[in-house]
Write an enzyme that holds these catalytic residues in place. Structure first.
Site, PDB file in Angstrom:
ATOM      1  N   ASP A 151      -6.991   1.005   3.000  1.00 36.41           N
ATOM      2  CA  ASP A 151      -6.466  -0.010   3.908  1.00 36.41           C
ATOM      3  C   ASP A 151      -5.033   0.339   4.317  1.00 36.41           C
ATOM      4  O   ASP A 151      -4.379   1.176   3.686  1.00 36.41           O
ATOM      5  CB  ASP A 151      -6.524  -1.405   3.260  1.00 36.41           C
ATOM      6  CG  ASP A 151      -5.745  -1.495   1.956  1.00 36.41           C
ATOM      7  OD1 ASP A 151      -5.656  -0.481   1.239  1.00 36.41           O
ATOM      8  OD2 ASP A 151      -5.211  -2.579   1.637  1.00 36.41           O
ATOM      9  N   GLU A 185      -5.478  -2.377  -1.366  1.00 35.29           N
ATOM     10  CA  GLU A 185      -4.230  -2.085  -2.090  1.00 35.29           C
ATOM     11  C   GLU A 185      -3.059  -2.835  -1.471  1.00 35.29           C
ATOM     12  O   GLU A 185      -2.121  -3.206  -2.164  1.00 35.29           O
ATOM     13  CB  GLU A 185      -3.953  -0.579  -2.083  1.00 35.29           C
ATOM     14  CG  GLU A 185      -2.904  -0.134  -3.100  1.00 35.29           C
ATOM     15  CD  GLU A 185      -1.467  -0.203  -2.590  1.00 35.29           C
ATOM     16  OE1 GLU A 185      -0.545  -0.127  -3.429  1.00 35.29           O
ATOM     17  OE2 GLU A 185      -1.249  -0.328  -1.365  1.00 35.29           O
TER      18      GLU A 185
END
Ligand SMILES: [Zn+2]
Length: 444
Positions: free
Chosen positions: A86, A150
């Site tokens: 991400d 994350e």
């Protein structure tokens, strides 16, 4: 110096970085993100090498990828390699190049994730595919994890993997992950390569003050806003005491030595010493350590009231706190004291601080790999001021290092590009990264 990686690996790391950037995996927080297309992209590239990657989701669309390369020595401890899929949001109107174009212009790959950290995802893929072509097998088992989430809570990513799929990481004792081994130009002509061997802990706090609600024109010595304001002023102005952890002390000692300074003359081998005096001598390199010589707590959000002539009964603030390894108790006691009896505080989000040894064969291997391809560089340890997925994997007994090698030209401010506008990475830096990562993993 023999070249271990082939031309295809050098081409692929650039193409994979660009392709992954084009797959928009913006994490808006609150569960608003979809990593699945990027996860499938990485899984397809791994499957091409004969590996059998597992796609794992706690929430549909929030996909993680885990695969294991079997080493030649079954008795050796396994090594985890991880990168998140991400990225943080980017507003296209602020950028010179569209943030999700993955455009390659003048030898530079542009876009969100170019540094943080689709570059590393691409390096891992390029190295593993190169090994498959040449028939190379590492000594240790290597577990590869591409994670979701994350950039928010990690609940759909590494937290989920550590909680629900610990078996996938069996035998892993060490991990290589985000941030570290990038070129830091120290202003004195030296090129430093800081390798992360620790992270401060995360202590996000919610402060609540209560008082007597009432009319804004009346006498009120029981005002929640006044109480909260006093508490967050004390927190914001507090000078946290210097507490040098082994990683930070080693960083200071090595950085000082590069400046011809014996750090012991500043008294840092025993206690805090004259830390400000020493930092002042380090020039721009002080930025590598200044945020990690002490804990910190910065007020970031305030919320109280709904009308100007109404005193609210409650006021709330949020504080971004960070603890050094071993500093948790002192942090809590300090917060109790600074908030005082009228303001309550609690953890909104809490993550452990980390510390990794510098005497390990793995640290020596990372250092040697960087020095092999950047003989002009100086490898130094450092502690990260914030946190990464390494915190979640530490719950499985895995010691994490930050190692995403990049050789960057002067004027290329790596740390400013993290979550920054015009995030980009030179093609040469990606080539360097593949070579160094390959060398380190061959010798790990
Ligand atoms: Zn990141």
């Amino acid at each position: 110096m023999t070249e271990d990686v082939d031309q295809q690996a050098l081409d692929e790391v650039v193409r994979f970085t660009s392709d992954l950037i084009r797959i928009d995996t913006t994490n808006h927080g609150g569960g608003d993100c979809r990593e699945r297309p990027a996860a499938e992209y990485t899984a397809e590239r791994l499957a091409g090498t004969g590996l059998e990657p597992a796609l794992l989701e706690r929430t549909p669309g929030r996909t993680n990828v885990v695969a294991r390369i079997e080493g030649t020595d079954p008795s050796a401890e396994a090594l985890l390699l991880h990168g998140h899929l991400d990225v943080v949001p980017a507003r296209a109107e602020d950028w010179r190049v569209h943030p999700f174009s993955g455009e390659i212009r003048d030898g530079v790959v542009w876009g969100r994730g170019a540094i943080d950290m689709k570059n590393m995802d691409a390096m891992i893929l390029a190295v593993v595919r190169n090994w498959a072509r040449s028939g190379f097998r590492p000594r240790r088992d290597i577990v590869i994890a591409f994670t979701a989430d994350e950039e928010a809570s990690a609940e759909d990513g590494s937290d989920f993997l550590a909680r629900r799929h610990p078996g996938l990481f069996e035998g892993c004792t060490e991990a290589i992950g985000e941030s570290g081994a990038f070129t830091f130009h120290d202003g004195g002509g030296r090129q430093l390569y800081p390798i992360a061997a620790g992270e401060r802990g995360t202590a996000w706090l919610k402060l609540t003050a209560h008082g007597r609600a009432g009319h804004g024109s009346k006498v009120n010595h029981d005002n929640a806003v006044t109480r909260l304001a006093a508490a967050i002023t004390r927190i914001g102005e507090y000078e946290w005491p210097v507490r040098l952890t082994p990683t930070v002390r080693a960083a200071l000692t090595e950085l000082a030595a590069l400046h011809g300074i014996d750090a012991r003359t500043y008294g840092i081998d025993e206690g805090p010493g004259d830390i400000d005096g020493l930092l002042a001598k380090l020039g721009p390199a002080a930025a590598l350590v200044e945020a990690t010589v002490r804990g910190s707590a910065n007020p970031t959000m305030l919320n109280a009231g709904y009308k100007i002539n109404v005193i609210p009964g409650e006021a709330v603030a949020y504080v971004d706190g960070r603890c050094l390894p071993g500093g948790e108790e002192e942090f809590e006691a300090t917060l109790d004291r600074l908030t005082g009896p009228d303001v309550q505080w609690e953890f909104e989000h809490r993550q452990v601080a980390l510390q990794a040894p510098l005497e390990s064969a793995t640290y020596a291997g990372m250092r040697a790999a960087v020095e092999a391809f950047a003989p002009e560089g100086y490898v130094v340890p450092y502690c990260m001021s914030g946190g990464t997925d390494a915190k979640q994997f530490s719950r499985l007994g895995i010691t994490g290092y930050g190692f995403t090698p990049l050789r960057l030209p002067e004027g290329f401010d790596y740390q400013a590009l993290f979550h920054g506008v015009d995030e980009r990475v030179p093609v040469d830096a990606l080539h360097f990264g593949v070579r160094v990562l390959d060398r380190f993993l061959r010798t790990a």
